[in-house]
Design an enzyme around this catalytic site. Structure first.
Site, PDB file in Angstrom:
ATOM      1  N   CYS A  12       2.135  -1.772  -3.541  1.00 21.73           N
ATOM      2  CA  CYS A  12       2.463  -1.468  -4.458  1.00 21.73           C
ATOM      3  C   CYS A  12       3.456  -2.784  -4.202  1.00 21.73           C
ATOM      4  O   CYS A  12       4.325  -3.946  -5.287  1.00 21.73           O
ATOM      5  CB  CYS A  12       4.045  -0.422  -4.208  1.00 21.73           C
ATOM      6  SG  CYS A  12       3.823  -0.607  -2.489  1.00 21.73           S
ATOM      7  N   GLU A  40      10.047   4.764  -1.598  1.00 15.92           N
ATOM      8  CA  GLU A  40       9.257   3.642  -2.465  1.00 15.92           C
ATOM      9  C   GLU A  40       7.942   4.039  -2.901  1.00 15.92           C
ATOM     10  O   GLU A  40       7.046   4.133  -2.491  1.00 15.92           O
ATOM     11  CB  GLU A  40       9.344   2.760  -0.652  1.00 15.92           C
ATOM     12  CG  GLU A  40       9.346   1.076  -1.534  1.00 15.92           C
ATOM     13  CD  GLU A  40       7.210   0.762  -1.557  1.00 15.92           C
ATOM     14  OE1 GLU A  40       6.537   0.226  -2.550  1.00 15.92           O
ATOM     15  OE2 GLU A  40       6.951   1.074  -0.218  1.00 15.92           O
ATOM     16  N   ASN A  93      -2.733   4.040   0.957  1.00 14.61           N
ATOM     17  CA  ASN A  93      -2.488   2.306   1.357  1.00 14.61           C
ATOM     18  C   ASN A  93      -2.507   1.351   2.881  1.00 14.61           C
ATOM     19  O   ASN A  93      -2.987   0.601   3.383  1.00 14.61           O
ATOM     20  CB  ASN A  93      -2.353   1.047   0.255  1.00 14.61           C
ATOM     21  CG  ASN A  93      -0.947   1.251   0.107  1.00 14.61           C
ATOM     22  OD1 ASN A  93      -0.124   2.368   0.876  1.00 14.61           O
ATOM     23  ND2 ASN A  93      -0.246   0.205  -0.912  1.00 14.61           N
TER      24      ASN A  93
HETATM   25  O1  G3P Z   1       2.084  -0.786  -0.955  1.00 16.93           O
HETATM   26  C1  G3P Z   1       2.829  -0.850   0.099  1.00 16.93           C
HETATM   27  C2  G3P Z   1       3.869  -1.447   0.168  1.00 16.93           C
HETATM   28  O2  G3P Z   1       4.705  -0.964   1.293  1.00 16.93           O
HETATM   29  C3  G3P Z   1       3.311  -3.080   0.327  1.00 16.93           C
HETATM   30  O3  G3P Z   1       3.572  -3.530   1.921  1.00 16.93           O
HETATM   31  O4  G3P Z   1       3.284  -5.138   3.762  1.00 16.93           O
HETATM   32  O5  G3P Z   1       1.932  -4.995   1.649  1.00 16.93           O
HETATM   33  O6  G3P Z   1       4.128  -6.166   1.041  1.00 16.93           O
HETATM   34  P1  G3P Z   1       3.017  -5.343   2.107  1.00 16.93           P
END
Ligand code: G3P
Length: 478
Positions: free
Chosen positions: A287, A253, A158
């Site tokens: 996530c 993570e 992603n």
């Molecule tokens: O899904 C990966 C995670 O690190 C999300 O990042 O920037 O979308 O909150 P963000």
């Protein structure tokens, strides 16, 4: 075969001896968009071997020079934002504008890492012995931070660029070398990003980018004796890696089931806006997406109406057109999401929109009156489907949040800051956002998950510290 993108090792672009390639399927057209090399285990061995050698001299390169090269790579990356973003559009169906944002954010992240690195690593500690009982002032202890060695970086589909540089930057500034295994979807964007480091002039062998099938080289990489640290972002695979990895520091993570708790006194427009942004950005494939709304019954009807109105305005279609909702990454992902939706249907969830799917494109869907016996109440769809559970007390909301195996982030909407703090303290998640949707950034903030959501903490500062070890030298006076 000129159509297959080469992998990167020893400062060169190479074809794999396997003669095989891995196809990258465009999620929108569902046709092969690109091909990358299917690297062999011997090629992994080679990358590990040269990474080990390159690290030794890199660690001796002055810190300011390491920072200078990172700043250079950041600038080159930003200059090449258009072709890299184009790959993100084709490989992972990221909306065109967001794809550009990802590359620019990555350049900023690298520069910030270089700056933070020179400050953190430029300082050590000096201790004296006579503070501990029984000691005279005869021992001086000098501490500094030294690199770990070879870092294995495995980012997810992603954010193939951003979540790669969030590992590469800290690894390199601290004097480590790096082997990158990009996700298959996103591998070409990652190869282009690595090319920017190549152009910046990093020493040969310091960075390798190995493409290939997880089944062929995945375990081989993560269990490789040459690896001194693994930084992984992704799904369940992370749990398997943590069980198999040797005695090396892990930074992980993994998934999340981020809850959004909405209290009676919340600003419902603010909450609705954040729920839609948090739940449906990049079609829910984050996530940190809002993955379950826990709303007090007395305001639930109003909130659901407001969210519904905003969902109706989301545009659905190809990433090239900058649509809000774009095809999910793969057919198997779309099938999984559909499975969760069908389970909710069977168990009588309220569908706020009709369920609609064409290929990998799933229309945004809000499910109201979800109950704990439905899979969607607990599982992570990684798609544009958002469940709403109505609660009768704050405790019920906290209980649902904490009953999850995940514990990445959560958020709470209320105007009562005291209540918000108490709820934040009670939520078993790495971060709680008050009056905003969950998010990883700004990228220097600590980012971590509890339980199955991860090991260790990320964010620029924490990653720099995590990729070093403390070394002490003790001077003994007569
Ligand atoms: O899904 C990966 C995670 O690190 C999300 O990042 O920037 O979308 O909150 P963000």
């Amino acid at each position: 075969d000129g159509d297959v993108f080469k992998y990167y090792c020893e400062g060169e672009w190479k074809k794999s001896a396997s003669g095989k390639s891995v196809a990258i399927i465009n999620p929108t057209t569902r046709k092969t968009q690109y091909k990358v090399q299917a690297c062999t285990q011997e090629e992994v061995n080679k990358a590990m071997e040269i990474a080990k050698a390159a690290q030794k001299s890199w660690a001796k390169t002055p810190l300011w020079k390491r920072a200078e090269l990172l700043h250079k790579a950041a600038a080159i990356l930003k200059e090449h934002k258009a072709p890299i973003a184009e790959c993100l559009v084709k490989e992972i169906a990221k909306p065109a504008k967001d794809a550009v944002t990802e590359v620019v954010r990555s350049g900023d992240l690298i520069s910030y890492t270089a700056e933070e690195g020179v400050r953190i690593l430029g300082e050590g500690k000096f201790l004296v012995s006579d503070s501990f009982p029984g000691n005279e002032r005869t021992k001086y202890c000098l501490t500094s931070k030294i690199p770990l060695g070879v870092i294995l970086a495995i980012p997810p589909f992603n954010y193939p660029v951003n979540l790669a540089v969030s590992k590469i930057g800290p690894a390199l500034i601290t004097g480590n070398s790096l082997v990158l295994k990009p996700p298959t979807q996103g591998a070409v964007a990652a190869l282009h990003m690595v090319h920017c480091f190549h152009l910046a002039g990093f020493p040969k062998g310091l960075i390798s980018c190995i493409t290939g099938k997880g089944s062929e080289i995945g375990d081989f990489l993560t269990m490789h004796p040459g690896v001194n640290c693994i930084s992984f972002t992704g799904g369940d695979t992370g749990v398997a890696i943590s069980k198999k990895a040797g005695m090396v520091p892990l930074q992980m993570e993994l998934g999340g089931k981020d809850a959004c708790i909405v209290l009676e006194d919340a600003d419902l427009d603010l909450a609705a806006g954040n729920i839609v942004k948090g739940g449906f950005s990049y079609s829910g494939q984050r996530c940190t997406a809002v993955k379950v709304v826990l709303v007090m019954e007395s305001v639930a009807d109003t909130l659901v109406e407001k969210v519904k109105a905003k969902v109706a305005k989301l545009t659905v279609g190809p990433p090239e057109d900058n649509c809000d909702i774009t095809p999910v990454v793969s057919e198997s992902s779309a099938n999984f999401i559909e499975g969760l939706v069908m389970d909710a249907k069977q168990k009588d969830a309220t569908f706020c929109q009709p369920y609609k799917r064409e290929g990998n494109l799933i229309w945004p869907l809000l499910l109201d009156n979800v109950r704990p016996d439905m899979r969607i109440a607990w599982e992570e769809p990684f798609g544009p489907v958002l469940p709403v559970i109505r609660i009768n007390s704050v405790e019920e909301g906290i209980h649902h949040c904490n009953a999850s195996n995940f514990g990445l982030q959560g958020c709470v909407f209320t105007k009562d800051i005291n209540k918000a703090i108490l709820i934040s303290d009670a939520m078993e998640t790495g971060t709680v956002q008050i009056n905003s949707a969950p998010a990883r950034g700004p990228d220097h903030f600590p980012f971590q998950g509890l339980k199955d959501s991860g090991i260790g903490s990320q964010g620029i500062t924490n990653s720099i510290n995590m990729m070093t070890k403390v070394k002490t030298t003790v001077i003994n006076l007569p």
